[in-house]
Structures are given as C-alpha cells and as structure tokens.
Design a protein around this motif. Structure first.
Motif, PDB file in Angstrom:
ATOM      1  N   ILE A 166      12.657  27.362 -25.661  1.00  0.00           N
ATOM      2  CA  ILE A 166      12.730  26.038 -26.694  1.00  0.00           C
ATOM      3  C   ILE A 166      11.594  26.713 -27.629  1.00  0.00           C
ATOM      4  CG2 ILE A 166      12.255  23.746 -27.028  1.00  0.00           C
ATOM      5  CD1 ILE A 166      13.121  23.342 -24.386  1.00  0.00           C
ATOM      6  N   LYS A 167      11.999  26.679 -29.018  1.00  0.00           N
ATOM      7  CA  LYS A 167      10.962  26.826 -30.133  1.00  0.00           C
ATOM      8  C   LYS A 167      10.045  25.483 -30.417  1.00  0.00           C
ATOM      9  CE  LYS A 167      13.313  30.703 -31.991  1.00  0.00           C
ATOM     10  NZ  LYS A 167      14.306  31.175 -33.091  1.00  0.00           N
ATOM     11  N   ILE A 168       8.765  25.784 -31.005  1.00  0.00           N
ATOM     12  CA  ILE A 168       7.936  24.955 -31.222  1.00  0.00           C
ATOM     13  C   ILE A 168       8.003  24.471 -32.581  1.00  0.00           C
ATOM     14  CG2 ILE A 168       5.677  23.823 -30.792  1.00  0.00           C
ATOM     15  CD1 ILE A 168       7.098  24.347 -28.051  1.00  0.00           C
ATOM     16  N   VAL A 169       8.214  23.100 -33.127  1.00  0.00           N
ATOM     17  CA  VAL A 169       7.840  22.674 -34.325  1.00  0.00           C
ATOM     18  C   VAL A 169       6.649  21.590 -34.239  1.00  0.00           C
ATOM     19  CG1 VAL A 169       8.355  21.242 -36.271  1.00  0.00           C
ATOM     20  CG2 VAL A 169       9.961  23.039 -35.304  1.00  0.00           C
ATOM     21  N   PHE A 170       5.558  21.848 -35.017  1.00  0.00           N
ATOM     22  CA  PHE A 170       4.443  20.930 -35.030  1.00  0.00           C
ATOM     23  C   PHE A 170       4.655  20.076 -36.211  1.00  0.00           C
ATOM     24  CE2 PHE A 170       1.989  24.366 -32.637  1.00  0.00           C
ATOM     25  CZ  PHE A 170       1.813  23.502 -31.572  1.00  0.00           C
ATOM     26  N   LEU A 171       4.480  18.698 -36.385  1.00  0.00           N
ATOM     27  CA  LEU A 171       5.017  17.795 -37.165  1.00  0.00           C
ATOM     28  C   LEU A 171       3.681  16.857 -37.223  1.00  0.00           C
ATOM     29  CD1 LEU A 171       6.495  16.623 -39.478  1.00  0.00           C
ATOM     30  CD2 LEU A 171       8.298  15.485 -37.763  1.00  0.00           C
ATOM     31  N   THR A 172       2.911  16.936 -38.251  1.00  0.00           N
ATOM     32  CA  THR A 172       1.653  16.268 -38.393  1.00  0.00           C
ATOM     33  C   THR A 172       1.424  15.482 -39.661  1.00  0.00           C
ATOM     34  OG1 THR A 172      -0.507  16.416 -38.152  1.00  0.00           O
ATOM     35  CG2 THR A 172       0.522  18.374 -39.128  1.00  0.00           C
ATOM     36  N   GLY A 173       0.706  14.654 -39.551  1.00  0.00           N
ATOM     37  CA  GLY A 173       0.431  13.777 -40.678  1.00  0.00           C
ATOM     38  C   GLY A 173      -0.860  14.055 -41.230  1.00  0.00           C
ATOM     39  N   ARG A 174      -1.452  15.426 -40.582  1.00  0.00           N
ATOM     40  CA  ARG A 174      -2.468  16.080 -41.144  1.00  0.00           C
ATOM     41  C   ARG A 174      -1.969  16.599 -42.664  1.00  0.00           C
ATOM     42  NH1 ARG A 174      -6.348  19.609 -37.433  1.00  0.00           N
ATOM     43  NH2 ARG A 174      -6.780  18.022 -35.967  1.00  0.00           N
ATOM     44  N   LYS A 175      -2.919  16.736 -43.515  1.00  0.00           N
ATOM     45  CA  LYS A 175      -2.343  16.905 -44.969  1.00  0.00           C
ATOM     46  C   LYS A 175      -2.347  18.571 -45.096  1.00  0.00           C
ATOM     47  CE  LYS A 175      -3.270  12.874 -47.314  1.00  0.00           C
ATOM     48  NZ  LYS A 175      -4.077  11.902 -47.903  1.00  0.00           N
ATOM     49  N   GLU A 176      -1.668  18.946 -45.996  1.00  0.00           N
ATOM     50  CA  GLU A 176      -1.262  20.523 -46.550  1.00  0.00           C
ATOM     51  C   GLU A 176      -2.578  21.127 -46.672  1.00  0.00           C
ATOM     52  OE1 GLU A 176       0.426  23.510 -46.402  1.00  0.00           O
ATOM     53  OE2 GLU A 176       1.878  22.087 -46.423  1.00  0.00           O
ATOM     54  N   ASN A 177      -3.839  20.685 -47.199  1.00  0.00           N
ATOM     55  CA  ASN A 177      -5.041  21.550 -47.290  1.00  0.00           C
ATOM     56  C   ASN A 177      -5.577  21.514 -46.113  1.00  0.00           C
ATOM     57  OD1 ASN A 177      -6.068  18.933 -46.792  1.00  0.00           O
ATOM     58  ND2 ASN A 177      -6.804  18.380 -48.814  1.00  0.00           N
ATOM     59  N   THR A 178      -5.293  21.087 -45.144  1.00  0.00           N
ATOM     60  CA  THR A 178      -6.187  21.550 -43.657  1.00  0.00           C
ATOM     61  C   THR A 178      -5.142  22.582 -42.884  1.00  0.00           C
ATOM     62  OG1 THR A 178      -4.744  19.715 -42.237  1.00  0.00           O
ATOM     63  CG2 THR A 178      -6.737  18.909 -43.474  1.00  0.00           C
ATOM     64  N   ARG A 179      -4.208  23.250 -43.635  1.00  0.00           N
ATOM     65  CA  ARG A 179      -3.282  24.104 -43.066  1.00  0.00           C
ATOM     66  C   ARG A 179      -4.104  25.039 -42.135  1.00  0.00           C
ATOM     67  NH1 ARG A 179       2.061  25.601 -42.528  1.00  0.00           N
ATOM     68  NH2 ARG A 179       2.631  24.153 -43.923  1.00  0.00           N
ATOM     69  N   THR A 180      -4.989  25.900 -42.841  1.00  0.00           N
ATOM     70  CA  THR A 180      -5.709  27.112 -42.206  1.00  0.00           C
ATOM     71  C   THR A 180      -6.682  26.517 -40.968  1.00  0.00           C
ATOM     72  OG1 THR A 180      -5.862  28.118 -44.453  1.00  0.00           O
ATOM     73  CG2 THR A 180      -7.413  28.877 -42.872  1.00  0.00           C
ATOM     74  N   ALA A 181      -7.225  25.546 -41.200  1.00  0.00           N
ATOM     75  CA  ALA A 181      -8.109  24.664 -40.113  1.00  0.00           C
ATOM     76  C   ALA A 181      -7.394  24.438 -38.922  1.00  0.00           C
ATOM     77  CB  ALA A 181      -8.954  23.622 -40.555  1.00  0.00           C
ATOM     78  N   THR A 182      -6.252  23.906 -39.378  1.00  0.00           N
ATOM     79  CA  THR A 182      -5.418  23.243 -38.149  1.00  0.00           C
ATOM     80  C   THR A 182      -4.750  24.538 -37.390  1.00  0.00           C
ATOM     81  OG1 THR A 182      -4.739  21.443 -39.331  1.00  0.00           O
ATOM     82  CG2 THR A 182      -3.298  22.096 -37.618  1.00  0.00           C
ATOM     83  N   GLU A 183      -4.511  25.808 -38.383  1.00  0.00           N
ATOM     84  CA  GLU A 183      -3.855  26.911 -37.744  1.00  0.00           C
ATOM     85  C   GLU A 183      -4.829  27.436 -36.635  1.00  0.00           C
ATOM     86  OE1 GLU A 183      -0.442  28.406 -40.722  1.00  0.00           O
ATOM     87  OE2 GLU A 183      -2.459  29.392 -40.819  1.00  0.00           O
ATOM     88  N   ASN A 184      -6.036  27.466 -37.273  1.00  0.00           N
ATOM     89  CA  ASN A 184      -7.273  28.331 -36.372  1.00  0.00           C
ATOM     90  C   ASN A 184      -7.350  27.340 -34.990  1.00  0.00           C
ATOM     91  OD1 ASN A 184      -7.239  30.288 -38.312  1.00  0.00           O
ATOM     92  ND2 ASN A 184      -9.202  29.380 -39.376  1.00  0.00           N
ATOM     93  N   ASN A 185      -7.536  26.126 -35.202  1.00  0.00           N
ATOM     94  CA  ASN A 185      -7.779  25.276 -34.255  1.00  0.00           C
ATOM     95  C   ASN A 185      -6.652  25.384 -33.107  1.00  0.00           C
ATOM     96  OD1 ASN A 185      -9.516  21.915 -34.135  1.00  0.00           O
ATOM     97  ND2 ASN A 185      -8.543  23.388 -32.449  1.00  0.00           N
ATOM     98  N   LEU A 186      -5.451  25.401 -33.587  1.00  0.00           N
ATOM     99  CA  LEU A 186      -4.038  25.568 -32.494  1.00  0.00           C
ATOM    100  C   LEU A 186      -4.290  26.805 -31.879  1.00  0.00           C
ATOM    101  CD1 LEU A 186      -1.022  24.075 -34.681  1.00  0.00           C
ATOM    102  CD2 LEU A 186      -2.160  23.064 -32.686  1.00  0.00           C
ATOM    103  N   LYS A 187      -4.594  27.797 -32.523  1.00  0.00           N
ATOM    104  CA  LYS A 187      -4.527  29.302 -31.932  1.00  0.00           C
ATOM    105  C   LYS A 187      -5.675  29.511 -30.986  1.00  0.00           C
ATOM    106  CE  LYS A 187      -1.857  31.638 -35.318  1.00  0.00           C
ATOM    107  NZ  LYS A 187      -1.705  32.787 -36.406  1.00  0.00           N
ATOM    108  N   SER A 188      -7.100  28.918 -31.420  1.00  0.00           N
ATOM    109  CA  SER A 188      -8.153  29.352 -30.569  1.00  0.00           C
ATOM    110  C   SER A 188      -7.922  28.476 -29.151  1.00  0.00           C
ATOM    111  CB  SER A 188      -9.407  28.647 -31.215  1.00  0.00           C
ATOM    112  OG  SER A 188      -9.558  27.232 -31.410  1.00  0.00           O
ATOM    113  N   VAL A 189      -7.279  27.359 -29.138  1.00  0.00           N
ATOM    114  CA  VAL A 189      -7.071  26.574 -27.756  1.00  0.00           C
ATOM    115  C   VAL A 189      -6.112  27.181 -27.056  1.00  0.00           C
ATOM    116  CG1 VAL A 189      -8.430  24.937 -28.572  1.00  0.00           C
ATOM    117  CG2 VAL A 189      -6.139  24.534 -28.684  1.00  0.00           C
ATOM    118  N   GLY A 190      -5.052  27.745 -27.520  1.00  0.00           N
ATOM    119  CA  GLY A 190      -3.849  28.429 -26.709  1.00  0.00           C
ATOM    120  C   GLY A 190      -2.618  28.070 -27.154  1.00  0.00           C
ATOM    121  N   TYR A 191      -2.437  27.288 -28.430  1.00  0.00           N
ATOM    122  CA  TYR A 191      -1.124  27.276 -29.075  1.00  0.00           C
ATOM    123  C   TYR A 191      -0.895  28.480 -29.876  1.00  0.00           C
ATOM    124  CZ  TYR A 191      -1.475  22.342 -27.348  1.00  0.00           C
ATOM    125  OH  TYR A 191      -1.839  21.326 -26.683  1.00  0.00           O
ATOM    126  N   GLN A 192      -0.138  29.644 -29.332  1.00  0.00           N
ATOM    127  CA  GLN A 192      -0.534  30.938 -29.902  1.00  0.00           C
ATOM    128  C   GLN A 192       0.545  30.972 -31.113  1.00  0.00           C
ATOM    129  OE1 GLN A 192      -2.878  33.095 -29.409  1.00  0.00           O
ATOM    130  NE2 GLN A 192      -3.619  32.001 -27.662  1.00  0.00           N
TER     131      GLN A 192
END
Lengths: 261, 261
Positions: free
Chosen positions: A169-195
């Motif tokens: 099953i493929k994963i889609v993250f759908l968040t109310g975080r705004k577009e300008n937090t994309r890099t921070a959100t990607e980094n955070n997700l990856k660093s804790v295990g959502y590869q």
C-alpha cells in the motif's frame, strides 16, 4: 467520582486495619494524585474531564478553542501516560487487522492517507511546554517548533506505516501544514523513520477554507484525477475523516489537545 | 495500568507510614475494586477495557458481536455507574446548547431525529441480566423484554426532548425496532414521558439492508418528500449518524454494549 470514592474508602479501611491514621499525609497524597484519577479527578462545569474527553473524541463537542483550564492536568497526565499510548495502539491495531484482511488488486493504486501532526508525528514535546492545549494557539512559537524538525514519530503509527508498505500500500501524507514547511516536514518525517511516500500534500499558503473542505478536495483529486483507491485514512481530527472521498475505512486517533474544523 | 500503579504506591506508602502492613486485606480489596478501576482494571488482548471502549465509541472498532468477556465487569460497572450518566450528559448538554443557538424559521418543518434504544429508552434492566452485551444477542428474550413496555427513559434524553419541543422543534423517532412492535413502543414511550411526536418510523419486518441504509433512506424521505429540515440527529450507534441526510448536526451517545452496522 465513583473511583475517588472507592479510593478514599479503601484508604480509610487500610489505615484503620493497620492500626493508624495519618490524615494530612493521605490528603496530600490524594491531592497529588487527583489529576491522575481520570473520572474521579478533575471536573469542569459539572462534568468530569474524562467525559469531556469522550465528548471531544466522539465529535460531540466541536469548535472549541482551548482545553478547559480545569482539565489541563488531566489532559497532561493522559498524554504523558500509558492511556494515550494504549488508546493509540487500539486504533492502529484495528487498522492493521483491516489492512491485512484486504484482498488488494496489485496495480500500484492502493493508497493510505495519513495526516501528519498528532498522527504520524507527535508535537507532544511542544504542547507539554504550552499547557497541553490549555494555552491559546500561538502560530509564531508553533512554526518555530516545526522548523526545528524535532517532532518524534507516533510509535504506533510508524509501526503501522511499515506494515502497510509491506502490504504494497502506498502512503500519502495529507496535512494542514503549509507549503512553506515542505523541507522541514520532509526532513522531520525521514529522520524519524518515514523513509518514503507517494505524495506529500501540504496546504497552499493562500488557502482559506476549512480543513474538511481542503482535505476532501485533495482526496477527491487523488481518486478522480490520480486514479488512486484510498483504502484507509487515518487522522487525529474528525476533519481528517469527514467530507467527500473519505476512504474505504477511516481511523480516528486520540487527540484531546486541540480542535481543527 | 498507570492508575493501578499509583494506587498500589499510595497504599504502600500509607500503610508503611501508619506503621503496619496487611497484605492479604489489601490484595483482596484491590481484587474487589479491579473491575471499577477502568484503565487499571481489566485488560483484553493487551489493551485496557477503557481503550477498547474508546475504540468502540470513536467507530474504530466495528462489526463486533459481543463485549469481550474480560470487559464484562468493566462495561457493567461503567453502565451502572456515574460515568455513563456523566458521558450522556455531556452529549445532551452540547445538543441543548446547539439547539438553543439556532435561529429557526418557524414553519413547522424543523425536526430532531432520535433513535430509540439506548437513546431515548434504556434497555439497561434487560442487559444487566444478560452480561451487559457479553452474552450473544438473543432475539426471543429481547423481543419479550420489548413487549413488556418497561424500558425506562434515558433521563438526559428525556430532558433534551422536552427542551427541544419548547423550542418548537418537532420530534421524529427513527428506530430499528420492527413495525410489529409499534403498539408496545408507543405505550412505552408515552408511559415514561415522551408524550407526542411528529413521526414514529419503525423498520418494515421484511427489510434486509443495513441500519445505515435503512435510516439514510428514511431521513432522505423526511427531507425530500416530507419537506422537513433535520436540524439534529441523535443516536447511540454510528449507523444512526452516518450515510446520507445525516442532519445539520449529529450527536453520539455512549453505548459499549452492542454494535449495529
């Protein structure tokens, strides 16, 4: 109240049988324990904080701005204690069982929609410093916290994420975080295990509708334009799960700290 | 578990300070209290019965047949105790506040849809004799109970019913009870204080669809053919509230005893 009554009865009986009585010590200990008692502990406006939480989690109490002051200790103890973990585990376990039972067409079009905050990432370290939702939302300090990229994973959701991926099953993250937090959100997700993920959908900065409208619209696009099949949808807010194209099954994680409409 | 831990800690400290220690007495009392402890009391398959109830009330755990055996005492204590009353009160209070805030067109077309069982009438006297939902559903004995016309009102819902009528909102009862129980249901409703209503919709004996389908269809008829406006909709099952034409707002009462899809 019932529980508190039994606790007092039990204490009374015990000390009496032990041949002593130390009222100030007991009173002080009960006082310290009160916030941990749930139903017997904190009351607001005639109802227990446990009932308030029931009202919130079942979408009966809506459009609230902050956790009632009287329930701050209750919510804090809940969030930091076993019950929050246990409640989360019930949800992800049901989701796992459901996903495992699916007989999926292996066409790469099956997706699971995850919300981010309080669903895949936990902002508990932030909220623990800000009254567990009893303080009014402060966009500036919250944005600073997001930029730090230090939110831990919700352990139950990370485990589910890995299982879902193993099912194809493929994963889609759908968040109310705004577009300008994309890099921070990607980094955070990856660093804790959502590869990895199929899509990470962030809210356009200029979007002015409700979360239900925004998320419904994005899910509709996923299904109608993307040709995806939303087999599951998980969030901590009812606004993640209501509206159009909700997914074949939805899963509501606990969150008594804030409300998003 | 947390609560249980604190209880044990507290007891240990108290008896030590009181200069005595009476382990068998404490153990016995804790054993007796266990079912009343909620989170700390009963466990099923690794999760507490309180978490199981959270899962049920939030529609995460679905399609279950009976209350898990390990949670029978927990559910019984919940249903007979203050917490059930308190949880119900939170819901009807929110409904009252919402109804009071409405600026209604006084055209006689505003209706409130109430489910019956565990919403306006309580079958607790029946379920208390049948394991609080831990025994499999027995249609024969349940029908006998319905025929006795002895179900008490849910006090919180009766209070709300009276308030809604005072606001000029008409009442529609929409129930999964079958058409052949009409007289018994009418008698029971009237005898406990539900004096009048706009419609009492019972399920045709031959209906074979789900409750969501049946209730959605009836609500659709109310709005499209009857010209009514469903301003509120209250039930103890998610199947009362999901589907089409749900009403402007829906309210979910607690019910950890059974599940209807």
């Amino acid at each position: 109240m019932l529980l508190f009554f039994f606790l007092v009865t039990l204490l009374g009986a015990t000390t009496a049988q032990a041949g002593g009585f130390d009222y100030p010590v007991i009173t002080n200990q009960i006082h310290l324990l009160r916030p941990k008692l749930g139903a017997g502990g904190s009351f607001i406006d005639g109802v227990s904080c446990l009932s308030w939480r029931f009202g919130v989690e079942t979408n009966n109490i809506i459009d609230w701005k902050t956790v009632p002051e009287e329930c701050e200790d209750y919510v804090g103890n809940y969030m930091l204690g076993d019950q929050y973990r246990n409640d989360s585990q019930v949800v992800t376990r049901e989701a796992f069982r459901y996903a495992k039972s699916l007989n999926l067409t292996n066409d790469g079009k099956n997706v699971w929609v995850f919300d981010i905050d309080e669903t895949t990432l936990s902002n508990l370290p932030y909220y623990a410093k800000h009254g567990f939702g009893a303080e009014p939302y402060n966009e500036t300090s919250y944005d600073e916290w997001v930029a730090e990229e230090k939110a831990p994973a919700l352990p139950e959701s990370l485990k589910l994420y890995k299982k879902l991926r193993s099912f194809g099953i493929k994963i889609v993250f759908l968040t109310g975080r705004k577009e300008n937090t994309r890099t921070a959100t990607e980094n955070n997700l990856k660093s804790v295990g959502y590869q990895t993920w199929e899509q990470l959908i962030l809210k356009p900065s200029e979007y002015s509708g409700t979360s239900v409208e925004y998320k419904s619209g994005e899910r509709k696009k996923l299904e109608e334009e993307g040709g995806y099949r939303i087999v599951g949808n998980m969030g901590d807010q009812w606004s993640d799960l209501l509206g159009t194209n909700p997914g074949i099954r939805t899963f509501k994680l606990p969150d008594p700290m804030y409300y998003i409409s």
